[in-house]
Motif scaffolding. Structure first.
Motif, PDB file in Angstrom:
ATOM      1  N   GLU A  89       0.835  -1.205   0.000  1.00 10.94           N
ATOM      2  CA  GLU A  89       0.000   0.000   0.000  1.00 10.94           C
ATOM      3  C   GLU A  89       0.869   1.254   0.000  1.00 10.94           C
ATOM      4  N   GLU A 116      -5.183  -2.431  -4.965  1.00 13.11           N
ATOM      5  CA  GLU A 116      -4.264  -1.644  -4.145  1.00 13.11           C
ATOM      6  C   GLU A 116      -3.646  -0.501  -4.942  1.00 13.11           C
ATOM      7  N   ARG A 119      -6.428   2.058  -5.957  1.00 13.76           N
ATOM      8  CA  ARG A 119      -6.893   2.949  -4.885  1.00 13.76           C
ATOM      9  C   ARG A 119      -6.043   4.207  -4.825  1.00 13.76           C
ATOM     10  N   SER A 120      -4.739   4.042  -4.950  1.00 16.42           N
ATOM     11  CA  SER A 120      -3.857   5.210  -4.932  1.00 16.42           C
ATOM     12  C   SER A 120      -4.015   6.046  -6.197  1.00 16.42           C
TER      13      SER A 120
END
Length: 323
Positions: A89, A116, A119-120
């Motif tokens: 993450e 993952e 999401r960023s």
């Protein structure tokens, strides 16, 4: 740098990818932020593409773990920058920071989960969103088909609405034209049938997308739809159905109704037709190479090649606009 077209009837497996990779080798390598390459396949995929002169990797993740993987599998990473991040993450967040700091032109997924990294990328604060919907394209080398075929969207948007599909189509057209595949790609909006009916909502959306193209809301491609899959890729099937179209029977971009249909189509092409599939995410500030653990080394290389060609096209367009 353009990608030479494949002659009709050439069915040698990998022939189209050979041209694609050769085109990418002929341009400067793109600096690529490789996110959490903590297994053999993702680390080797990045280093192989670097050795081929396609990308210039910056490895982001737990430095001790990356070095351990490199040592275990005999992968030389001494020439590459290594940015430490404690876990997957944090690696995704750091990679996005590096893009904002102009330290890279592309992202490449390593051994972390797709959600993952996304999401960023899609974070409202500090992410890489643009005004476009983010979408995914499989660039597929199908031995039995004369064209390099795009399938979109089979990995990001589950049930896109009409506005989302407009962006999905435009993203794919931009990739096709800016990466050097050609101009005015033939775009087939797929459904189960080739006639518009209220009983199948995707046929209505297909007709709406074609009208949006007529009105300049989608540019750079030639759209037709709804088209059933056979009518989109087989000229004889289109002829029998009486479909007169520049797209029918010779599509270059296949736009699916939803992710389930796209995922099944791409996997059918991969496992039944022995196609290779290169995956790339579009619509963010930079292209994202989205690979799977099941991808072959050739598919990983082709994914890097597509993204590098696209990054180069975007770079040249920006330079032209600034001149």
């Amino acid at each position: 740098m353009g990608i030479a077209s494949i002659e009709a009837g050439e069915a040698r497996p990998g022939a189209k990818y050979d041209r694609l990779i050769a085109a990418a080798k002929a341009i400067p390598p793109a600096t690529t932020i490789v996110v959490h390459p903590c297994d053999e396949s993702s680390l080797r995929g990045a280093t192989d593409a670097a050795e081929a002169g396609i990308i210039k990797p910056v490895l982001v993740g737990p430095s001790a773990k990356i070095r351990a993987v490199a040592f275990k599998y005999g992968i030389d990473i001494s020439a590459f920058d290594l940015v430490d991040a404690p876990h997957s993450e944090a690696a995704a967040a750091k990679a996005v920071e590096l893009i904002h700091a102009a330290k890279g032109e592309m992202l490449m997924k390593g051994s972390l989960h797709t959600d993952e990294i996304m999401r960023s990328v899609t974070a409202k604060a500090g992410g890489l969103r643009t005004e476009r919907r983010i979408s995914h394209v499989f660039v597929m080398d199908v031995p039995a088909y004369s064209e390099t075929i795009f399938v979109t969207d089979a990995a990001i948007n589950i049930f896109p609405d009409l506005d989302g599909k407009r962006d999905i189509v435009q993203n794919a057209i931009d990739l096709y034209t800016q990466a050097g595949f050609g101009t005015s790609p033939r775009v087939a909006i797929l459904s189960a049938v080739e006639t518009v009916t209220s009983k199948i909502p995707s046929t209505i959306e297909a007709a709406a997308l074609c009208k949006m193209a007529d009105r300049g809301q989608i540019t750079g491609g030639l759209l037709d739809g709804p088209l059933a899959f056979d009518n989109a890729i087989d000229r004889e099937a289109a002829r029998i159905k009486g479909i007169k179209s520049e797209v029918a029977g010779r599509a270059q971009i296949l736009v699916v109704p939803d992710l389930e249909a796209g995922n099944m189509l791409a996997k059918n092409l991969a496992y039944f037709a022995k196609a290779d599939g290169a995956g790339i995410v579009l619509g963010a500030r930079v292209p994202i190479v989205l690979t799977s653990r099941a991808d072959s080394p050739r598919s990983r290389m082709a994914s890097c090649a597509v993204a590098t060609l696209y990054a180069d096209g975007r770079r040249r367009r920006a330079q032209t606009a600034a001149a």
